[in-house]
Write a protein that holds these residues in place. Sequence first.
Motif, short mmCIF file in Angstrom:
data_model
loop_
_atom_site.label_atom_id
_atom_site.label_comp_id
_atom_site.label_asym_id
_atom_site.label_seq_id
_atom_site.Cartn_x
_atom_site.Cartn_y
_atom_site.Cartn_z
N TYR A 233 8.50 16.95 81.70
CA TYR A 233 9.65 17.28 80.85
C TYR A 233 10.96 16.89 81.52
CZ TYR A 233 12.25 20.53 77.70
OH TYR A 233 13.06 21.10 76.76
N ASP A 235 14.64 18.25 80.94
CA ASP A 235 15.43 19.26 80.23
C ASP A 235 16.90 18.89 80.34
OD1 ASP A 235 16.60 21.44 79.11
OD2 ASP A 235 15.69 22.92 80.47
N THR A 241 14.09 18.04 71.11
CA THR A 241 13.27 17.34 72.11
C THR A 241 12.53 16.18 71.45
OG1 THR A 241 12.98 19.35 73.40
CG2 THR A 241 11.36 17.62 73.75
N ASN A 297 19.15 14.65 73.75
CA ASN A 297 17.84 15.24 73.47
C ASN A 297 17.18 15.57 74.80
OD1 ASN A 297 17.12 14.72 70.40
ND2 ASN A 297 18.12 12.85 71.14
N ASN A 298 16.24 16.50 74.76
CA ASN A 298 15.33 16.66 75.90
C ASN A 298 14.16 15.71 75.66
OD1 ASN A 298 16.92 18.98 76.63
ND2 ASN A 298 15.81 20.09 75.02
N TYR A 299 13.42 15.38 76.73
CA TYR A 299 12.29 14.46 76.57
C TYR A 299 11.03 15.09 77.13
CZ TYR A 299 15.84 11.00 75.45
OH TYR A 299 16.88 10.33 74.86
#
Length: 551
Positions: A233, A235, A241, A297-299
């Motif tokens: 992740y 964050d 996400t 965005n988170n990934y």
Amino acid sequence: MFIRIVFLFSSRQLTTENASLLSNLKNHVEYLSNDKLEGRRTGTAGEKLAATYIAEEFRKIGLQPKGSDGFYQAFDVAEGREISTTTTLSLNGNNLVQGKDFFPLVYSGNGTINATPSISLMERGEPWFLNVADMLAENKSNPHFDVNGALVNKIKEMAGKGASALFVYNTSASEDGLKFDAKERTEPVSIPVVYISKDVAKKYFGDASSSVKITGTIQVVEKKRSGSNVVGYIDNGAVNTIILGAHFDHLGYGEDHNSRHTGTDRQIHNGADDNASGTAALIELARMLKSSSLKNNNYLFIGFSGEELGLYGSKYFTQNPTINLANVNFMINMDMVGRLNDSSRTLTVGGYGTSPSWGELYNRTGKDKLFEAAQYRFDSSGTGPSDHTSFYVKNIPVLFYFTGLHTDYHKPSDDFDKINYNGQSAIVRHIYSLLQATDKMNTKFPFAKTREAQTMSTARFSVTLGIMPDYTYNGAGVRADGVSDGKPAQKAGLKAGDVITAIGDYKVNSMETYMQTLGKFKKGDKTTVNYKRGDQSLVATIEFYETHFGQ
Ligand SMILES: [Zn+2]
């Protein structure tokens, strides 16, 4: 001159970036498709080596572990049932050989037997005997007669009347075809049910007025293997996400009967294109995003296992997500992205219809244009034979990147030296440019439902019900994950979650029997479908009004 120097400098820098991307991709594919990993079959040591490699790459890149156990998320793959080695049986003190003299039926209950019943008496609390000869004789002229289905009903009836165990045998000359079928999913009954071979039945049960001393233990247990997803992740403290995924499992030596290898020799299926290529792309996109300025965005990066067995890993993740799925912007799946040249530089982009935003991104021109990897072949469907399907059915927009089928597909010859690494790196840069454009848009993509995809497994039949079967469902029957608009199942009133138990006269208790049954119908046929919705048992009339081809 200055401009020229700057130009040279930046072009050289670009070349260096590409060179390291290229060599990283090569290294990942070479490791993952090495013989040492023995084809990365789910539940094997080779799969674990692959998972460890991905987790280690994620750790080095600086991703946060986001599985259920560090980077890992383990799940079970149900493989039906098996006869436990503790199973024994003796008649009148003589030990019988399991598999030759007797076998428990797959839906047998478990228990120990120590009794001396009379063969014809049928006393409550004692083992009973069932000769299937009469059943076979009565239904001799019925081509649809399902011995197993009739037997299950009879067994339930006898268990209800007080039999403590049941011994099934056949004195007639007609074959009953009964065998231990690990994948059959009839709900287990409450008492041990044992099939006794002809010779043994003749020897011990021949005289109906006699008694026989029976001792033994019958154990039929769930057969499982364990696979593991790898989840990392980034964050960014964002609301939404983006999920990027690729499956890393493959066929091993072809033990799961999904190989196209025609020889009888045992060979490793290295799966360089399928899907070491997508896994390598996943790792490199993680590296690029970790050091990027794309923060809106988170990934989440997921290496899926269990894909080749029927999307087990991705399905497990969507049912046991480690982030809130309601905040997922979209999911990008890469499955077989290593053969760009083999398919005339055409890149299939599936899931195009799952959000209007995809069209918006791909139709950009000028400086906002996405980095061009190839010619695109857009496929609107959100479903297909890979992991994005698991996210699409959760109403998440998806994209699916795929460079096409080739002659090495699911064969031992899918090797690392046949990968087009330049093409693969262009695809990685293309996806990265799409994520850059997404970052600028800074919105959550709206979801849209799409038409049903023609998958390879359904293309063999001339008729379709129009359901998306749940390949991971382990109960009796076939559960629909989804029902396609305008198709026979939907017109008959079936809904997602319904479990089909019979079509016409044919009992459906597994994916195999479901597919065999569909093969018996043709366009224009009208029949009934029995299904369960929760505790309710329902029947609907269904008409196979169209073929699956050419849609
Ligand atoms: Zn595959």
